[in-house]
Design an enzyme around this catalytic site. Structure first.
Site, PDB file in Angstrom:
ATOM      1  N   ARG A  52      -4.691 -24.137   1.352  1.00 15.16           N
ATOM      2  CA  ARG A  52      -3.868 -24.290   2.560  1.00 15.16           C
ATOM      3  C   ARG A  52      -4.428 -25.325   3.529  1.00 15.16           C
ATOM      4  NH1 ARG A  52      -1.857 -17.980   3.295  1.00 15.16           N
ATOM      5  NH2 ARG A  52      -0.089 -18.236   1.877  1.00 15.16           N
ATOM      6  N   ARG A  63      -6.008 -18.292  -9.241  1.00 21.78           N
ATOM      7  CA  ARG A  63      -6.779 -17.711  -8.129  1.00 21.78           C
ATOM      8  C   ARG A  63      -7.960 -16.874  -8.620  1.00 21.78           C
ATOM      9  NH1 ARG A  63      -2.735 -15.509  -3.732  1.00 21.78           N
ATOM     10  NH2 ARG A  63      -4.683 -15.387  -2.568  1.00 21.78           N
ATOM     11  N   ASP A  75      -3.724 -15.351   7.437  1.00 27.46           N
ATOM     12  CA  ASP A  75      -2.476 -15.855   6.849  1.00 27.46           C
ATOM     13  C   ASP A  75      -1.676 -16.719   7.818  1.00 27.46           C
ATOM     14  OD1 ASP A  75      -3.028 -14.576   4.491  1.00 27.46           O
ATOM     15  OD2 ASP A  75      -1.942 -12.760   5.033  1.00 27.46           O
ATOM     16  N   ARG A 123       4.053 -19.797   2.945  1.00 26.58           N
ATOM     17  CA  ARG A 123       3.690 -19.986   4.355  1.00 26.58           C
ATOM     18  C   ARG A 123       3.630 -21.469   4.744  1.00 26.58           C
ATOM     19  NH1 ARG A 123       3.118 -14.777   5.706  1.00 26.58           N
ATOM     20  NH2 ARG A 123       1.925 -13.436   4.314  1.00 26.58           N
ATOM     21  N   SER A 149     -12.994  -9.903   3.030  1.00 28.62           N
ATOM     22  CA  SER A 149     -11.696  -9.821   2.359  1.00 28.62           C
ATOM     23  C   SER A 149     -11.179  -8.391   2.326  1.00 28.62           C
ATOM     24  CB  SER A 149     -11.818 -10.348   0.926  1.00 28.62           C
ATOM     25  OG  SER A 149     -10.707  -9.938   0.166  1.00 28.62           O
ATOM     26  N   LYS A 200      -6.058 -19.510  -1.237  1.00 32.84           N
ATOM     27  CA  LYS A 200      -4.843 -18.699  -1.055  1.00 32.84           C
ATOM     28  C   LYS A 200      -3.806 -19.187  -2.078  1.00 32.84           C
ATOM     29  CE  LYS A 200      -6.303 -15.990   2.159  1.00 32.84           C
ATOM     30  NZ  LYS A 200      -6.503 -14.568   1.850  1.00 32.84           N
ATOM     31  N   ARG A 208       0.828  -1.212   0.000  1.00 29.59           N
ATOM     32  CA  ARG A 208       0.000   0.000   0.000  1.00 29.59           C
ATOM     33  C   ARG A 208       0.862   1.262   0.000  1.00 29.59           C
ATOM     34  NH1 ARG A 208      -2.694  -4.307   1.916  1.00 29.59           N
ATOM     35  NH2 ARG A 208      -4.991  -4.306   2.032  1.00 29.59           N
ATOM     36  N   GLN A 213      -8.635  -7.510   0.730  1.00 29.58           N
ATOM     37  CA  GLN A 213      -8.195  -7.210  -0.640  1.00 29.58           C
ATOM     38  C   GLN A 213      -9.346  -6.654  -1.451  1.00 29.58           C
ATOM     39  OE1 GLN A 213      -6.387 -10.800  -2.137  1.00 29.58           O
ATOM     40  NE2 GLN A 213      -4.532 -10.494  -0.924  1.00 29.58           N
TER      41      GLN A 213
HETATM   42  C1  S3P Z   1      -4.189  -9.078   2.337  1.00 32.21           C
HETATM   43  C2  S3P Z   1      -5.388  -9.580   2.697  1.00 32.21           C
HETATM   44  C3  S3P Z   1      -5.644 -10.996   2.951  1.00 32.21           C
HETATM   45  C4  S3P Z   1      -4.342 -11.781   3.113  1.00 32.21           C
HETATM   46  C5  S3P Z   1      -3.295 -11.400   2.109  1.00 32.21           C
HETATM   47  C6  S3P Z   1      -2.992  -9.915   2.194  1.00 32.21           C
HETATM   48  C7  S3P Z   1      -4.063  -7.625   2.086  1.00 32.21           C
HETATM   49  O1  S3P Z   1      -6.363 -11.540   1.867  1.00 32.21           O
HETATM   50  O2  S3P Z   1      -4.580 -13.161   3.035  1.00 32.21           O
HETATM   51  O3  S3P Z   1      -2.088 -12.116   2.347  1.00 32.21           O
HETATM   52  O4  S3P Z   1      -2.935  -7.109   2.045  1.00 32.21           O
HETATM   53  O5  S3P Z   1      -5.098  -6.960   1.941  1.00 32.21           O
HETATM   54  P1  S3P Z   1      -7.993 -11.465   1.862  1.00 32.21           P
HETATM   55  O6  S3P Z   1      -8.310 -10.097   2.242  1.00 32.21           O
HETATM   56  O7  S3P Z   1      -8.425 -11.753   0.457  1.00 32.21           O
HETATM   57  O8  S3P Z   1      -8.414 -12.504   2.837  1.00 32.21           O
END
Ligand code: S3P
Length: 744
Positions: free
Chosen positions: A656, A432, A625, A697, A477, A652, A336, A479
């Site tokens: 996992r 993915r 994670d 991981r 999520s 992931k 970010r 993300q």
């Molecule tokens: C992350 C959010 C997580 C995490 C990833 C990094 C991020 O994923 O698993 O390693 O930086 O926003 P999700 O938000 O899709 O669960």
């Protein structure tokens, strides 16, 4: 003798290229007999003395009637002499003899062959070994020259299969990697990567050598001049011929270079320091990447990404877990910081940046989008922000490697741009799901094409006008939330996202740090477009997701005492601490402080016997994670640990749940997978060989498991540990884990 085996290898021209193939074929017994054909008697004598050939001739006609099926003639003479040799060969060789060559330009040889034979005959296989040095002549013959170097063959529809196989097998036997390519593409690629640099080196030395003001140039020439101009002492006649033979492609490459040099001249004239930094940092990054590639295999990865190094960890039992350490910077925050720094106005300074592959992929992507970025240099990065509307169209596809975060967050930013873009990634990322971002972005008015079932690559059409929406996220999520908030910076009105459970809030915190307003109303987070981001200073805390491996190491190892410093303890990330404490772990949170809008602390963990628990579902997104290593803790705990509501783990970097179940089962632990989780029965870990499936991981988790295993654990496919934790093995060894890294 096999169908492809070579009986006689005839090498016409015993310069560096021909002589080295002859010498290598002899040394590696790639054929029964090596015959060299040269013009001068002295060269023939010398070739025999040096052991380059078994037999040396000065007249090609002497081969008449001697060759047939299974024999290969390799033509290695200056490009413009090829035609004369072909005319002779046509007279004396039957169709069964394989003819190949090593010229650096394929189009001109193809034309010569067609002129001599009327069309491409099946017996001719054109080729080009990408190897060489500035040395020339038979004295320079080097049997090792082709090891791990690429040989490009350019067969066409007429090329006979058996001939192609025979040439291919010959090159492989002397250690080369063989690939095939179209003639025109070959000549374009080589014009840019080989012919242009030679033209420039010759021209530069010629310019300086004849400039009267620079008469002392060679006397005072520094290392840079020496390195840069080394290739100007290559064989002049050979290079003259190459330039003429590949004229159109070489002229294109020279024009492109002249344009760029002219632009650079303008930048220096205007004293545009930022742009000058941009040109040099981009070039440095590209050269550093190339150096890395070369160090793992000469020329090997230049045309594909598929060859990742094979890394295996062998971890012996009986390790310790003691000491103080600082793990690298937080991955989410590092991503970010580059993104928002790029979109901000002004210069953002970042410290503690994670120099792992994933965050570096984001950094490179923004360079490809025209942002000037200095570093990383010992965790320091300087981003010359271009403002929300200052990104430029990239020259090609944006490659983000293994990083799902890069792809998902970037898709939000790119959906709001005026230009088209394409996001691609490695094999794991290509599997993915991206519909989770593509669908809501489409609702906002974005135009994104995905591969089947919403998989990458993503083609994002620019110039769309986005509308703010309210989106109820079906999965918790960060993300997806971040992607939509970033798209919201470009959408008309307000964009709001409901999260069904709290997820990491680094995007929201950092937007605020850049002076951009973000609203939170219960579970709904929103942004309004029309604002600007102002550059700031970012101090990236150590990544709690990396610290987690050592929190578990400390918890499961009798006598352990580890202190992890400067760890980010943002409440949306501390699930691992809560879950381990529920299991009975002893973790102290010390020196709590705030750094750049993120809470940070030192974590001290000491051994304590663990017990199995039912993991509360609301903790799952807060430790998403960390589950692989938490399952190692579960394996060492007394009783049963039950994880539910964690179906996200299945999408992931790998599935996992399955990957951990497979490995733990191999190590003698009883587990049962469910659709949304896993049940692990604590027990005694044995040794064994486990597969990480290329997931960083998973690889690190099984390394930690060795601390309680009875025998060695071998973990396969660990190269991707570098995506998030580049110095994991040295820190692990530093606290007392007996870890050996094998790579090939
Ligand atoms: C992350 C959010 C997580 C995490 C990833 C990094 C991020 O994923 O698993 O390693 O930086 O926003 P999700 O938000 O899709 O669960």
């Amino acid at each position: 003798m096999s169908e492809q085996a070579v009986r006689n290898l005839v090498v016409v021209g015993l310069g560096l290229i021909g002589g080295s193939l002859a010498a290598a074929a002899r040394e590696r017994q790639a054929c029964a007999h090596v015959i060299g054909v040269v013009r001068r008697e002295e060269t023939a004598q010398r070739a025999i003395e040096l052991g380059v050939v078994d037999e040396a001739l000065t007249d090609l006609d002497a081969l008449k009637g001697r060759l047939g099926k299974g024999d290969v003639v390799f033509v290695s003479v200056p490009t413009l002499s090829v035609r004369g040799i072909l005319e002779q060969l046509k007279r004396i060789l039957p169709e069964s003899v394989t003819i190949t060559d090593g010229a650096s330009v394929k189009g001109s040889v193809q034309r010569d062959v067609c002129a001599v034979y009327g069309a491409m005959p099946s017996q001719v296989v054109l080729g080009h070994p990408i190897a060489g040095s500035e040395k020339s002549g038979v004295e320079a013959a080097n049997p090792e020259l082709y090891i791990h170097h690429r040989v490009i063959l350019t067969p066409d529809a007429a090329t006979g299969d058996a001939h192609l196989q025979r040439v291919s097998a010959l090159w492989q036997q002397v250690g080369a990697d063989v690939l095939t390519m179209d003639v025109a593409l070959h000549d374009e690629v080589l014009a840019a990567t080989s012919h242009l640099p030679h033209a420039i080196a010759f021209s530069l030395v010629d310019t300086l050598a004849h400039d009267s003001q620079n008469e002392n140039i060679f006397r005072y020439a520094a290392g840079g001049f020496r390195d840069f101009t080394r290739i100007a002492s290559s064989d002049a006649i050979m290079w003259r011929d190459i330039m003429l033979a590949n004229k159109p492609a070489v002229l294109n490459a020279i024009d492109l270079f002249l344009d760029n040099l002219q632009r650079l001249r303008g930048v220096i004239e205007r004293e545009d320091a930022t742009e000058l930094t941009g040109v040099f940092t981009r070039a440095k990054a590209a050269r550093d990447r190339f150096t890395l590639m070369l160090s793992h295999r000469a020329y090997s990865s230049s045309m594909s990404n598929s060859e990742s190094q094979n890394v295996t960890y062998v971890v012996s039992p009986g390790g310790k877990a003691q000491g103080e350490l600082r793990v690298p910077g937080d991955k989410s925050i590092s991503h970010r910081s580059i993104m928002l720094g790029s979109l901000a106005e002004g210069v953002t300074e970042i410290e503690g940046f994670l120099e792992g592959e994933d965050a570096l992929a984001t950094l490179q992507t923004f360079r490809d989008l025209g942002v000037v970025i200095e570093g990383p240099d010992d965790g320091k990065v300087t981003v010359h922000g271009v403002g929300l509307h200052g990104l430029q169209a990239p020259a090609g596809a944006l490659y983000v490697g293994n990083s799902g975060t890069s792809m998902r967050l970037l898709s939000g930013i790119l959906a709001g741009q005026q230009f088209d873009s394409e996001l691609t990634g490695d094999e794991s990322l290509t599997k993915r799901p991206m519909n989770r971002v593509a669908k809501p972005l489409a609702e906002m008015g974005a135009k994104i094409d995905t591969a089947a079932e919403g998989r990458p690559p993503l083609h994002i059409h620019g110039g769309q006008s986005l509308q703010g929406i309210h989106y109820d996220m079906p999965v918790a999520s960060a993300q997806v939330k971040s992607c939509l908030l970033l798209a919201g910076l470009y959408a008309e009105g307000k964009t709001s996202v409901f999260e069904p459970a709290p997820t990491r809030d680094h995007t929201e915190r950092m937007l605020k740090g850049f002076g951009y307003e973000v609203q939170r109303d219960g579970d709904v987070i929103s942004v309004q477009s029309g604002g600007t981001l102002k550059a700031c200073h970012i101090d990236v805390p150590a990544d709690i997701s990396s610290a987690a491996f050592f929190l578990v190491a400390g918890s499961i190892t009798p006598g352990a005492d580890i202190t992890l410093t400067h760890v980010g303890i943002n409440p949306t990330r501390t699930g691992v601490i809560h879950i381990l404490r529920m299991m009975g772990a002893s973790i102290d949170v010390l020196n709590e402080r705030e750094v750049g809008g993120e809470p940070v602390a030192d974590l001290r963990v000491r051994y304590a016997p663990l017990k199995g628990i039912e993991v509360p579902e609301e903790q799952v997104p807060l430790a998403i994670d960390e589950f692989p290593v938490l399952l190692v803790a579960a394996a060492c705990a007394e009783g049963r640990t039950v994880v539910t509501g964690a179906e996200e783990l299945r999408v992931k970097e790998t599935d996992r749940i399955q990957a951990m179940a497979d490995g733990l089962t191999t190590l003698g632990i009883e587990c049962q997978t469910t659709d949304d989780g896993i049940i692990v029965q604590g027990g005694q870990l044995q040794g064994g060989e486990v597969e990480s499936y290329g997931d960083h991981r998973i690889a690190m988790s099984f390394t930690i498991a060795s601390l309680r295993a009875q025998d060695s654990i071998v973990v396969r496919n660990c190269a991707n540990v570098a995506t998030s934790f580049p110095n994991f093995t040295s820190l692990a060894k530093g606290i007392g884990i007996p870890l050996e890294v094998l790579s090939d």
